[in-house]
Motif scaffolding. Structure first.
Motif, PDB file in Angstrom:
ATOM      1  N   ASN A   1       4.845  17.121 -38.250  1.00 51.36           N
ATOM      2  CA  ASN A   1       6.276  17.261 -38.505  1.00 51.36           C
ATOM      3  C   ASN A   1       6.608  18.152 -39.703  1.00 51.36           C
ATOM      4  O   ASN A   1       7.505  17.864 -40.489  1.00 51.36           O
ATOM      5  CB  ASN A   1       6.927  15.891 -38.666  1.00 51.36           C
ATOM      6  CG  ASN A   1       8.428  15.964 -38.479  1.00 51.36           C
ATOM      7  OD1 ASN A   1       8.919  16.843 -37.759  1.00 51.36           O
ATOM      8  ND2 ASN A   1       9.154  15.087 -39.133  1.00 51.36           N
ATOM      9  N   ARG A   2       5.833  19.211 -39.861  1.00 53.15           N
ATOM     10  CA  ARG A   2       6.149  20.237 -40.862  1.00 53.15           C
ATOM     11  C   ARG A   2       5.566  21.535 -40.341  1.00 53.15           C
ATOM     12  O   ARG A   2       4.833  21.525 -39.354  1.00 53.15           O
ATOM     13  CB  ARG A   2       5.547  19.880 -42.228  1.00 53.15           C
ATOM     14  CG  ARG A   2       4.025  19.799 -42.221  1.00 53.15           C
ATOM     15  CD  ARG A   2       3.482  19.474 -43.621  1.00 53.15           C
ATOM     16  NE  ARG A   2       2.037  19.296 -43.592  1.00 53.15           N
ATOM     17  CZ  ARG A   2       1.154  20.282 -43.641  1.00 53.15           C
ATOM     18  NH1 ARG A   2       1.553  21.531 -43.694  1.00 53.15           N
ATOM     19  NH2 ARG A   2      -0.139  20.039 -43.604  1.00 53.15           N
ATOM     20  N   TYR A   3       5.870  22.640 -41.005  1.00 50.20           N
ATOM     21  CA  TYR A   3       5.314  23.914 -40.560  1.00 50.20           C
ATOM     22  C   TYR A   3       3.834  24.013 -40.928  1.00 50.20           C
ATOM     23  O   TYR A   3       3.455  23.732 -42.061  1.00 50.20           O
ATOM     24  CB  TYR A   3       6.084  25.089 -41.167  1.00 50.20           C
ATOM     25  CG  TYR A   3       7.333  25.395 -40.392  1.00 50.20           C
ATOM     26  CD1 TYR A   3       7.256  26.147 -39.219  1.00 50.20           C
ATOM     27  CD2 TYR A   3       8.565  24.915 -40.804  1.00 50.20           C
ATOM     28  CE1 TYR A   3       8.396  26.424 -38.482  1.00 50.20           C
ATOM     29  CE2 TYR A   3       9.714  25.189 -40.078  1.00 50.20           C
ATOM     30  CZ  TYR A   3       9.616  25.950 -38.910  1.00 50.20           C
ATOM     31  OH  TYR A   3      10.745  26.216 -38.181  1.00 50.20           O
TER      32      TYR A   3
ATOM     33  N   ASN B   1      -1.762  29.669 -27.253  1.00 54.97           N
ATOM     34  CA  ASN B   1      -1.032  28.456 -26.890  1.00 54.97           C
ATOM     35  C   ASN B   1       0.175  28.230 -27.803  1.00 54.97           C
ATOM     36  O   ASN B   1       1.262  27.911 -27.334  1.00 54.97           O
ATOM     37  CB  ASN B   1      -1.960  27.239 -26.933  1.00 54.97           C
ATOM     38  CG  ASN B   1      -2.672  27.037 -25.606  1.00 54.97           C
ATOM     39  OD1 ASN B   1      -2.050  26.917 -24.560  1.00 54.97           O
ATOM     40  ND2 ASN B   1      -3.992  27.012 -25.642  1.00 54.97           N
ATOM     41  N   LEU B   2      -0.027  28.421 -29.087  1.00 57.30           N
ATOM     42  CA  LEU B   2       1.071  28.208 -30.027  1.00 57.30           C
ATOM     43  C   LEU B   2       2.238  29.147 -29.704  1.00 57.30           C
ATOM     44  O   LEU B   2       3.398  28.740 -29.719  1.00 57.30           O
ATOM     45  CB  LEU B   2       0.591  28.431 -31.469  1.00 57.30           C
ATOM     46  CG  LEU B   2      -0.367  27.365 -32.007  1.00 57.30           C
ATOM     47  CD1 LEU B   2      -0.943  27.805 -33.354  1.00 57.30           C
ATOM     48  CD2 LEU B   2       0.329  26.017 -32.162  1.00 57.30           C
ATOM     49  N   HIS B   3       1.889  30.403 -29.387  1.00 60.86           N
ATOM     50  CA  HIS B   3       2.938  31.360 -29.048  1.00 60.86           C
ATOM     51  C   HIS B   3       3.649  31.014 -27.759  1.00 60.86           C
ATOM     52  O   HIS B   3       4.875  31.094 -27.681  1.00 60.86           O
ATOM     53  CB  HIS B   3       2.393  32.785 -28.991  1.00 60.86           C
ATOM     54  CG  HIS B   3       2.633  33.488 -30.285  1.00 60.86           C
ATOM     55  ND1 HIS B   3       3.887  33.918 -30.645  1.00 60.86           N
ATOM     56  CD2 HIS B   3       1.814  33.770 -31.310  1.00 60.86           C
ATOM     57  CE1 HIS B   3       3.821  34.452 -31.853  1.00 60.86           C
ATOM     58  NE2 HIS B   3       2.577  34.375 -32.282  1.00 60.86           N
TER      59      HIS B   3
ATOM     60  N   ASP C   1       8.142  32.767 -40.223  1.00 64.90           N
ATOM     61  CA  ASP C   1       7.239  33.519 -41.067  1.00 64.90           C
ATOM     62  C   ASP C   1       7.368  32.978 -42.487  1.00 64.90           C
ATOM     63  O   ASP C   1       8.418  33.092 -43.090  1.00 64.90           O
ATOM     64  CB  ASP C   1       7.672  34.990 -40.996  1.00 64.90           C
ATOM     65  CG  ASP C   1       6.704  35.902 -41.708  1.00 64.90           C
ATOM     66  OD1 ASP C   1       6.278  35.560 -42.820  1.00 64.90           O
ATOM     67  OD2 ASP C   1       6.379  36.963 -41.156  1.00 64.90           O
ATOM     68  N   LEU C   2       6.310  32.345 -42.973  1.00 67.26           N
ATOM     69  CA  LEU C   2       6.331  31.824 -44.341  1.00 67.26           C
ATOM     70  C   LEU C   2       5.263  32.537 -45.154  1.00 67.26           C
ATOM     71  O   LEU C   2       4.084  32.470 -44.813  1.00 67.26           O
ATOM     72  CB  LEU C   2       6.054  30.317 -44.374  1.00 67.26           C
ATOM     73  CG  LEU C   2       7.166  29.347 -43.981  1.00 67.26           C
ATOM     74  CD1 LEU C   2       6.689  27.914 -44.177  1.00 67.26           C
ATOM     75  CD2 LEU C   2       8.435  29.588 -44.797  1.00 67.26           C
TER      76      LEU C   2
ATOM     77  N   MET D   1       2.646  33.441 -39.854  1.00 67.43           N
ATOM     78  CA  MET D   1       3.422  32.699 -38.880  1.00 67.43           C
ATOM     79  C   MET D   1       3.034  31.227 -38.937  1.00 67.43           C
ATOM     80  O   MET D   1       1.854  30.891 -38.925  1.00 67.43           O
ATOM     81  CB  MET D   1       3.143  33.208 -37.459  1.00 67.43           C
ATOM     82  CG  MET D   1       3.905  34.471 -37.088  1.00 67.43           C
ATOM     83  SD  MET D   1       5.613  34.493 -37.670  1.00 67.43           S
ATOM     84  CE  MET D   1       6.391  33.645 -36.328  1.00 67.43           C
ATOM     85  N   LYS D   2       4.045  30.380 -38.999  1.00 61.86           N
ATOM     86  CA  LYS D   2       3.787  28.935 -38.993  1.00 61.86           C
ATOM     87  C   LYS D   2       4.605  28.278 -37.893  1.00 61.86           C
ATOM     88  O   LYS D   2       5.648  28.787 -37.496  1.00 61.86           O
ATOM     89  CB  LYS D   2       4.134  28.335 -40.354  1.00 61.86           C
ATOM     90  CG  LYS D   2       3.308  28.976 -41.455  1.00 61.86           C
ATOM     91  CD  LYS D   2       3.005  28.028 -42.555  1.00 61.86           C
ATOM     92  CE  LYS D   2       2.072  28.704 -43.533  1.00 61.86           C
ATOM     93  NZ  LYS D   2       1.813  27.897 -44.698  1.00 61.86           N
TER      94      LYS D   2
END
Ligand SMILES: [Zn+2]
Ligand SMILES: [Zn+2]
Ligand SMILES: [Zn+2]
Length: 143
Positions: free
Chosen positions: A36-38, A63-65, A77-78, A82-83
């Motif tokens: 539940n966070r980036y 998969n994430l994408h 973008d952090l 990418m997060k």
């Protein structure tokens, strides 16, 4: 929204998009629902590699994408990386935005939408969507 229903909703969305249920995909979603966070793709891969030794970074990243294309995940973008985080459940939640801690990736909900202010300045445009994020450091990361 309860964690379990977020996971079920995500798996349902995968199915609707023609993606087969696999233990790996479910594990990625469960991992992110729990966090539940980036989280960076690297961190997801590290975890996946413990669960499924030898799984490639590319597979995890792809998969994430895909998941973020289906709005199962949100991506941002952090600090040049990418997060990803689990998308807030649809329906059960009213429209909102996030404050994101750039250090730990934790988010807080902001129940206000700035679009109300901008619509007046965009007459004649048809708006298809918007993004609004506030970045900073949470209480814990200021110490
Ligand atoms: Zn949210
Ligand atoms: Zn923080
Ligand atoms: Zn909004």
């Amino acid at each position: 929204m309860a964690k379990q229903s977020v996971i079920e909703e995500a798996l349902q969305t995968l199915k609707e998009n023609g993606f087969k249920y696999t233990k790996k995909r479910a594990t990625i979603i469960e991992f992110l629902a729990k966090k539940n966070r980036y989280v960076s793709a690297r961190e997801v891969h590290e975890f996946m590699n413990q669960e499924f030794p030898g799984v490639s970074y590319d597979t995890v990243y792809r998969n994430l994408h895909d998941f973020s294309d289906f709005e199962i995940l949100e991506e941002t973008d952090l600090n040049g990386e990418m997060k990803f985080r689990i998308h807030c459940g649809h329906g059960a939640h009213e429209h909102h935005h996030h404050f994101i801690c750039t250090v730990c990736g934790k988010t807080k909900e902001i129940h206000m939408c700035p679009m109300d202010f901008f619509e007046g300045q965009l007459q004649g445009c048809s708006i298809e969507g918007h993004r609004f994020e506030i970045l900073g450091r949470c209480e814990d990361c200021q110490k």
